[in-house]
Design a protein around this motif. Structure first.
Motif, mmCIF file in Angstrom:
data_model
loop_
_atom_site.group_PDB
_atom_site.id
_atom_site.type_symbol
_atom_site.label_atom_id
_atom_site.label_comp_id
_atom_site.label_asym_id
_atom_site.label_seq_id
_atom_site.Cartn_x
_atom_site.Cartn_y
_atom_site.Cartn_z
ATOM 1 N N GLU A 80 0.833 -1.207 0.000
ATOM 2 C CA GLU A 80 0.000 0.000 0.000
ATOM 3 C C GLU A 80 0.868 1.256 0.000
ATOM 4 N N HIS A 84 0.620 3.794 -3.088
ATOM 5 C CA HIS A 84 -0.057 5.070 -2.847
ATOM 6 C C HIS A 84 0.834 6.015 -2.053
ATOM 7 N N SER A 88 -2.180 6.409 3.281
ATOM 8 C CA SER A 88 -3.043 5.300 2.885
ATOM 9 C C SER A 88 -2.659 4.021 3.635
#
Length: 147
Positions: A80, A84, A88
């Motif tokens: 993640e 991102h 996030s």
């Protein structure tokens, strides 16, 4: 007239405590720290595809990939962060702690690793990495970003 007001007062005095207790009990049944009901597990299991729902990850020692639940979460968090941004990934960590209370002992170490990985992602720019810090797991992300 006086008798009507008295009757209304008695009715309110008898029904108000019942209404307050009932609404308070219903409100408490849907908080994150309450044990999941069978309906919650069915909904989560149906939506996840693999059958792992709230409360199940803590009881199993390995995931389908052969990883321990905290290691699987670590992989998901790093993916993640790469895909991102650190904010996030912290959202994912916070959600995982809420949904899988059995993983809370690993929260600080996971957040610290996220902080260090964020600094690496931004080529050593500690200030930029720390802009994503928030109070997830006692601020361990900020500590990891600091060094």
């Amino acid at each position: 007239m006086k008798q009507l007001v008295r009757r209304i007062g008695q009715t309110v005095a008898l029904t108000l405590p019942v209404v307050l207790v009932t609404t308070g009990t219903l409100a408490v049944t849907r908080v994150p720290w309450a044990p999941p009901t069978s309906l919650d597990q069915q909904v989560v299991a149906a939506s996840s595809g693999d059958g792992a729902g709230i409360g199940r990850a803590a009881t199993t020692t390995r995931t389908s990939d052969g990883l321990a639940p905290q290691d699987a979460l670590r992989v998901a968090l790093m993916d993640e962060l790469r895909a991102h941004n650190p904010g996030s990934a912290l959202d994912l960590l916070e959600r995982a702690m809420r949904e899988q209370p059995g993983l809370t002992p690993y929260c600080s170490s996971l957040a610290t690793e996220l902080g260090k990985a964020a600094v690496r992602k931004y080529q050593g720019d500690v200030q930029r990495a720390r802009t994503f810090a928030r109070a997830v797991c006692d601020g361990s992300f900020a500590a990891g970003a600091a060094g």
